[in-house]
Design a protein around this motif. Structure first.
Motif, PDB file in Angstrom:
ATOM      1  N   LEU A  15       1.138  -1.813  -0.052  1.00  0.00           N
ATOM      2  CA  LEU A  15       0.011   0.487  -0.676  1.00  0.00           C
ATOM      3  C   LEU A  15       1.028   1.603  -0.094  1.00  0.00           C
ATOM      4  CD1 LEU A  15      -2.097   1.451  -0.246  1.00  0.00           C
ATOM      5  CD2 LEU A  15      -2.462   0.912   2.494  1.00  0.00           C
ATOM      6  N   ALA A  16       1.968   1.263   1.269  1.00  0.00           N
ATOM      7  CA  ALA A  16       2.505   2.585   0.708  1.00  0.00           C
ATOM      8  C   ALA A  16       3.214   2.495  -0.484  1.00  0.00           C
ATOM      9  CB  ALA A  16       3.611   2.266   2.363  1.00  0.00           C
ATOM     10  N   GLU A  17       3.927   1.407  -0.517  1.00  0.00           N
ATOM     11  CA  GLU A  17       4.094   2.043  -2.523  1.00  0.00           C
ATOM     12  C   GLU A  17       3.148   2.616  -3.721  1.00  0.00           C
ATOM     13  OE1 GLU A  17       6.434  -1.300  -6.087  1.00  0.00           O
ATOM     14  OE2 GLU A  17       6.339  -1.797  -4.026  1.00  0.00           O
ATOM     15  N   GLU A  18       2.173   2.268  -3.640  1.00  0.00           N
ATOM     16  CA  GLU A  18       1.363   2.675  -4.517  1.00  0.00           C
ATOM     17  C   GLU A  18       0.723   4.060  -4.435  1.00  0.00           C
ATOM     18  OE1 GLU A  18      -1.709  -0.513  -6.589  1.00  0.00           O
ATOM     19  OE2 GLU A  18      -1.715  -0.501  -4.476  1.00  0.00           O
ATOM     20  N   LEU A  19       1.034   4.475  -2.520  1.00  0.00           N
ATOM     21  CA  LEU A  19       0.369   5.373  -2.444  1.00  0.00           C
ATOM     22  C   LEU A  19       1.642   6.304  -2.614  1.00  0.00           C
ATOM     23  CD1 LEU A  19      -0.912   4.883   1.516  1.00  0.00           C
ATOM     24  CD2 LEU A  19      -2.260   6.205  -0.577  1.00  0.00           C
ATOM     25  N   ALA A  20       2.800   5.837  -2.802  1.00  0.00           N
ATOM     26  CA  ALA A  20       3.973   7.189  -3.359  1.00  0.00           C
ATOM     27  C   ALA A  20       4.237   7.156  -4.116  1.00  0.00           C
ATOM     28  CB  ALA A  20       5.021   6.098  -3.194  1.00  0.00           C
ATOM     29  N   GLN A  21       3.767   6.616  -4.980  1.00  0.00           N
ATOM     30  CA  GLN A  21       3.132   6.406  -6.723  1.00  0.00           C
ATOM     31  C   GLN A  21       2.656   7.791  -6.971  1.00  0.00           C
ATOM     32  OE1 GLN A  21       4.111   3.608  -9.439  1.00  0.00           O
ATOM     33  NE2 GLN A  21       3.619   1.702  -8.414  1.00  0.00           N
ATOM     34  N   VAL A  22       0.910   7.827  -6.439  1.00  0.00           N
ATOM     35  CA  VAL A  22      -0.171   8.231  -6.629  1.00  0.00           C
ATOM     36  C   VAL A  22       0.622  10.033  -5.872  1.00  0.00           C
ATOM     37  CG1 VAL A  22      -2.079   8.796  -5.684  1.00  0.00           C
ATOM     38  CG2 VAL A  22      -1.288   7.017  -6.414  1.00  0.00           C
ATOM     39  N   ARG A  23       0.965   9.697  -4.979  1.00  0.00           N
ATOM     40  CA  ARG A  23       1.333  11.847  -4.255  1.00  0.00           C
ATOM     41  C   ARG A  23       2.870  11.561  -5.811  1.00  0.00           C
ATOM     42  NH1 ARG A  23       4.717  12.506   1.265  1.00  0.00           N
ATOM     43  NH2 ARG A  23       5.576  14.336   0.433  1.00  0.00           N
ATOM     44  N   ALA A  24       3.298  10.577  -6.216  1.00  0.00           N
ATOM     45  CA  ALA A  24       4.513  11.460  -7.294  1.00  0.00           C
ATOM     46  C   ALA A  24       4.106  11.268  -8.456  1.00  0.00           C
ATOM     47  CB  ALA A  24       5.913  10.446  -7.087  1.00  0.00           C
ATOM     48  N   HIS A  25       3.557  10.929  -8.793  1.00  0.00           N
ATOM     49  CA  HIS A  25       3.412  10.690  -9.937  1.00  0.00           C
ATOM     50  C   HIS A  25       1.728  11.227 -10.544  1.00  0.00           C
ATOM     51  CE1 HIS A  25       7.369   9.276 -11.565  1.00  0.00           C
ATOM     52  NE2 HIS A  25       6.752   8.362  -9.752  1.00  0.00           N
ATOM     53  N   LEU A  26       0.815  11.374  -9.730  1.00  0.00           N
ATOM     54  CA  LEU A  26      -0.684  11.840  -9.839  1.00  0.00           C
ATOM     55  C   LEU A  26      -1.106  12.710  -9.328  1.00  0.00           C
ATOM     56  CD1 LEU A  26      -1.916   8.569  -9.829  1.00  0.00           C
ATOM     57  CD2 LEU A  26      -1.471   9.741 -12.023  1.00  0.00           C
ATOM     58  N   PRO A  27      -0.463  14.110 -10.033  1.00  0.00           N
ATOM     59  CA  PRO A  27      -1.087  15.472  -9.008  1.00  0.00           C
ATOM     60  C   PRO A  27      -2.517  15.923  -8.666  1.00  0.00           C
ATOM     61  CG  PRO A  27      -0.168  16.117 -10.845  1.00  0.00           C
ATOM     62  CD  PRO A  27       0.462  14.225 -10.607  1.00  0.00           C
ATOM     63  N   GLY A  28      -3.396  15.288  -9.446  1.00  0.00           N
ATOM     64  CA  GLY A  28      -5.023  15.800  -9.711  1.00  0.00           C
ATOM     65  C   GLY A  28      -5.761  14.733  -8.698  1.00  0.00           C
ATOM     66  N   VAL A  29      -4.754  14.014  -8.061  1.00  0.00           N
ATOM     67  CA  VAL A  29      -5.870  13.245  -7.245  1.00  0.00           C
ATOM     68  C   VAL A  29      -5.688  13.662  -4.983  1.00  0.00           C
ATOM     69  CG1 VAL A  29      -5.536  10.393  -5.477  1.00  0.00           C
ATOM     70  CG2 VAL A  29      -4.729  10.863  -7.991  1.00  0.00           C
ATOM     71  N   VAL A 242      -0.912   1.782 -10.950  1.00  0.00           N
ATOM     72  CA  VAL A 242      -1.726   2.754 -10.605  1.00  0.00           C
ATOM     73  C   VAL A 242      -0.673   4.020 -11.532  1.00  0.00           C
ATOM     74  CG1 VAL A 242      -0.403   3.227  -8.507  1.00  0.00           C
ATOM     75  CG2 VAL A 242      -2.498   4.662  -9.188  1.00  0.00           C
ATOM     76  N   ARG A 243       0.156   4.080 -11.950  1.00  0.00           N
ATOM     77  CA  ARG A 243       1.231   5.332 -12.999  1.00  0.00           C
ATOM     78  C   ARG A 243       0.940   4.770 -14.076  1.00  0.00           C
ATOM     79  NH1 ARG A 243       7.728   6.011 -12.716  1.00  0.00           N
ATOM     80  NH2 ARG A 243       7.317   7.844 -14.391  1.00  0.00           N
ATOM     81  N   ALA A 244       1.111   3.696 -14.799  1.00  0.00           N
ATOM     82  CA  ALA A 244       1.042   3.553 -15.882  1.00  0.00           C
ATOM     83  C   ALA A 244       0.028   3.812 -16.006  1.00  0.00           C
ATOM     84  CB  ALA A 244       1.542   1.747 -16.017  1.00  0.00           C
ATOM     85  N   TYR A 245      -1.581   3.491 -15.138  1.00  0.00           N
ATOM     86  CA  TYR A 245      -2.650   3.457 -16.004  1.00  0.00           C
ATOM     87  C   TYR A 245      -3.367   4.996 -15.637  1.00  0.00           C
ATOM     88  CZ  TYR A 245      -7.770   3.214 -15.106  1.00  0.00           C
ATOM     89  OH  TYR A 245      -9.091   3.366 -14.838  1.00  0.00           O
ATOM     90  N   LEU A 246      -3.038   5.561 -14.580  1.00  0.00           N
ATOM     91  CA  LEU A 246      -3.241   7.488 -14.940  1.00  0.00           C
ATOM     92  C   LEU A 246      -2.484   8.541 -14.548  1.00  0.00           C
ATOM     93  CD1 LEU A 246      -5.476   6.425 -11.684  1.00  0.00           C
ATOM     94  CD2 LEU A 246      -6.621   6.788 -14.113  1.00  0.00           C
TER      95      LEU A 246
END
Length: 250
Positions: A15-29, A242-246
């Motif tokens: 979960l922490a790994e996915e959260l880190a991807q969201v934080r780094a690469h999906l600024p609109g979330v 999640v990064r490849a998707y969004l």
């Protein structure tokens, strides 16, 4: 507009790994919602506390744990009340929930309506969302069921994932004036397609393809739809990075 990603809490490390991807690469979330799955030891509200810790004060404004109605003891105060207060969690999504395969923990004969009422009575400051399923029954019956959830105290809805923006548009007219998170997920294999068709009775458009390109285009179209409607959206990256998707979309 709120943009959420639904992340599966398999364990704290993944979960922490996915959260880190969201934080780094999906600024609109700005929202994370987390399901409560009986086959994993990490509960949804614990996952939401992890999310708040991973983001700190940088961008993430909301966390929304799913609460399974069948896990809630109707004869006792809400067991998670203190945990929600301790971690500043003030929104939940109430779903009915499926019985666990191994029956390793008790379940109760509750439905979503009763647990929505219980939250409104015991934790009136907590915003309670409910589920809306476009494939469960006909338009009229689903709209009536949604109204009963609103009458019970729900503030809005998270939909089951849509696969066609045209159907989203129909439901948007039915739910006019209601707070809705429109759902989109990834279906990138024939096996996944069959699951959605047989288990959830989902309807796919004629041009559907189980590819990441097709799923990314749907994500773009759904995002534009929600933005034009002044609504919210959530993305569910099932078995997809999640990064490849969004990335580049949100």
């Amino acid at each position: 507009m709120r943009v959420s990603v639904e992340l599966v809490p398999r364990d704290a490390a993944s979960l922490a790994e996915e959260l880190a991807q969201v934080r780094a690469h999906l600024p609109g979330v700005n929202t994370i919602n987390i399901p409560d799955l009986s086959r994993f030891p990490l509960r949804s509200w614990e996952g939401c506390a992890h999310a708040k810790g991973c983001f700190g004060d940088s961008g993430l404004q909301h966390v929304i744990p799913h609460v399974r109605a069948i896990d809630v003891n109707p004869n006792r105060p809400l067991a998670i009340a203190a945990y929600l207060a301790e971690h500043g969690i003030d929104e939940v999504l109430v779903v009915t929930g499926d019985a666990p395969a191994d029956m390793s923990r008790p379940i109760y004969n509750n439905d979503a309506l009763g647990v929505i009422r219980k939250f409104r009575e015991e934790l009136p400051h907590v915003r309670v969302y409910a589920g809306l399923d476009p494939y469960r029954q006909g338009f009229t019956r689903e709209r009536e069921y949604a109204q009963r959830k609103l009458d019970a105290g729900a503030c809005g809805f998270f939909t089951q994932p849509f696969f066609d923006v045209r159907l989203m548009d129909v439901y948007a007219d039915l739910m006019d004036g209601v707070d809705v998170f429109w759902g989109v997920t990834t279906v990138t294999s024939t096996r996944s397609l069959r699951y959605w068709e047989t288990r959830n009775h989902a309807v796919f458009p004629r041009g559907f393809q189980p590819t990441m390109d097709w799923n990314r285009q749907l994500a773009r179209d759904a995002f534009a739809f929600a933005r034009e409607r002044g609504a919210h959206i959530y993305f569910m990256p099932v078995r997809a990075d999640v990064r490849a998707y969004l990335e580049g979309i949100v």
